[in-house]
Design a protein around this motif. Structure first.
Motif, PDB file in Angstrom:
ATOM      1  N   GLN A 252      21.952  -4.800  27.856  1.00  0.00           N
ATOM      2  CA  GLN A 252      23.149  -5.599  27.201  1.00  0.00           C
ATOM      3  C   GLN A 252      24.039  -5.778  28.387  1.00  0.00           C
ATOM      4  O   GLN A 252      24.535  -4.899  29.321  1.00  0.00           O
ATOM      5  CB  GLN A 252      23.993  -4.515  26.422  1.00  0.00           C
TER       6      GLN A 252
ATOM      7  N   ILE B  56      24.535  -9.628  16.911  1.00  0.00           N
ATOM      8  CA  ILE B  56      23.307  -9.957  16.794  1.00  0.00           C
ATOM      9  C   ILE B  56      23.378 -11.335  16.731  1.00  0.00           C
ATOM     10  O   ILE B  56      22.508 -11.919  17.725  1.00  0.00           O
ATOM     11  CB  ILE B  56      22.356  -9.265  15.535  1.00  0.00           C
ATOM     12  N   GLU B  57      24.064 -12.000  16.011  1.00  0.00           N
ATOM     13  CA  GLU B  57      23.878 -13.448  15.780  1.00  0.00           C
ATOM     14  C   GLU B  57      24.453 -14.311  16.934  1.00  0.00           C
ATOM     15  O   GLU B  57      23.912 -15.335  17.409  1.00  0.00           O
ATOM     16  CB  GLU B  57      24.850 -14.067  14.506  1.00  0.00           C
TER      17      GLU B  57
ATOM     18  N   GLY C 153      23.773 -13.202  19.984  1.00  0.00           N
ATOM     19  CA  GLY C 153      22.818 -12.562  21.195  1.00  0.00           C
ATOM     20  C   GLY C 153      23.740 -11.698  21.996  1.00  0.00           C
ATOM     21  O   GLY C 153      23.006 -11.726  23.414  1.00  0.00           O
ATOM     22  N   LEU C 154      24.328 -10.632  21.665  1.00  0.00           N
ATOM     23  CA  LEU C 154      25.178  -9.821  22.328  1.00  0.00           C
ATOM     24  C   LEU C 154      24.530  -8.539  22.769  1.00  0.00           C
ATOM     25  O   LEU C 154      24.967  -7.666  23.503  1.00  0.00           O
ATOM     26  CB  LEU C 154      26.452  -9.832  22.251  1.00  0.00           C
TER      27      LEU C 154
ATOM     28  N   PRO D 103      20.836  -7.393  23.135  1.00  0.00           N
ATOM     29  CA  PRO D 103      19.627  -7.643  23.279  1.00  0.00           C
ATOM     30  C   PRO D 103      18.757  -6.311  23.032  1.00  0.00           C
ATOM     31  O   PRO D 103      17.460  -6.238  22.955  1.00  0.00           O
ATOM     32  CB  PRO D 103      19.410  -7.951  24.773  1.00  0.00           C
TER      33      PRO D 103
ATOM     34  N   ALA E 187      16.768  -6.824  19.792  1.00  0.00           N
ATOM     35  CA  ALA E 187      16.161  -8.006  19.553  1.00  0.00           C
ATOM     36  C   ALA E 187      15.332  -7.961  18.489  1.00  0.00           C
ATOM     37  O   ALA E 187      15.099  -8.993  17.689  1.00  0.00           O
ATOM     38  CB  ALA E 187      15.456  -8.398  20.789  1.00  0.00           C
TER      39      ALA E 187
ATOM     40  N   LYS F 140      17.100  -9.151  15.304  1.00  0.00           N
ATOM     41  CA  LYS F 140      17.110 -10.317  14.964  1.00  0.00           C
ATOM     42  C   LYS F 140      16.008 -10.871  14.395  1.00  0.00           C
ATOM     43  O   LYS F 140      16.089 -11.990  13.620  1.00  0.00           O
ATOM     44  CB  LYS F 140      17.828 -11.147  16.260  1.00  0.00           C
ATOM     45  N   LYS F 141      14.770 -10.926  15.180  1.00  0.00           N
ATOM     46  CA  LYS F 141      13.516 -11.387  14.658  1.00  0.00           C
ATOM     47  C   LYS F 141      13.278 -10.873  13.452  1.00  0.00           C
ATOM     48  O   LYS F 141      12.849 -11.807  12.409  1.00  0.00           O
ATOM     49  CB  LYS F 141      12.387 -10.737  15.554  1.00  0.00           C
TER      50      LYS F 141
ATOM     51  N   GLU G  16      15.264 -13.358  11.014  1.00  0.00           N
ATOM     52  CA  GLU G  16      15.068 -14.760  11.061  1.00  0.00           C
ATOM     53  C   GLU G  16      13.712 -14.948  10.272  1.00  0.00           C
ATOM     54  O   GLU G  16      13.513 -16.144   9.691  1.00  0.00           O
ATOM     55  CB  GLU G  16      14.603 -15.138  12.619  1.00  0.00           C
TER      56      GLU G  16
END
Length: 162
Positions: free
Chosen positions: A97, A145-146, A148-149, A151, A154, A157-158, A161
């Motif tokens: 991060q 998360i949206e 991208g802060l 990681p 991660a 987020k996947k 999606e």
């Protein structure tokens, strides 16, 4: 006497040129709060190089871990270009991060305040950010998360999606 004066004047002009060259390579934005302008009165010296900051808080963060900030700031600290080997920056391990989820223009370090969330550590720019986070951790997590802060999450987020 004239020769001594000319020699002194020449040496002084070289010294001035050298200091101007270092000043030209100085950072123009704060290396910690990367969207903030610098304040000429807020600075530290490290390895003979002047580092400018926006505030005393950022100066203190740098002073506590200069090598970490130099490595993570990269191009925002041009005065340290070419000194990576001398400073042994390859030995500095960066967090996954880089930015605070509550103050996304602010860099975090291993010494930054932190909180556990979903079994992982989240780092914050300052303690006030932790308190702000804790008012709505689920909502703040989703926003971070949206953006991208975070990681280190991660995989979350996947999953979202899909």
């Amino acid at each position: 006497m004239k020769l001594i004066f000319k020699t002194f004047a020449l040496a002084a002009s070289f010294a001035f040129a050298a200091s101007a060259a270092v000043a030209d390579d100085a950072n123009t934005i704060c290396p910690i709060m990367i969207e903030d302008e610098i304040d000429e009165e807020e600075f530290s010296e490290y390895e003979g190089r002047k580092v400018l900051f926006c505030c005393t808080t950022c100066k203190k963060i740098f002073d506590a871990n200069p090598k970490y900030i130099i490595k993570v700031a990269g191009d925002n600290l041009p005065q340290f270009k070419g000194m990576e080997e001398k400073l042994k920056l390859a030995e500095v391990e960066l967090l996954e991060q880089k930015f605070c989820p509550m103050y996304p223009d602010s860099i975090v370090t291993p010494e930054s305040p932190s909180a556990e969330y979903k079994g992982k550590k989240i780092y914050f720019f300052k303690k006030r950010a932790v308190a702000k986070w804790e008012k709505d951790p689920e909502g703040n997590f989703k926003k971070a998360i949206e953006a991208g802060l975070l990681p280190q999450f991660a995989e979350n987020k996947k999953k979202e999606e899909k």
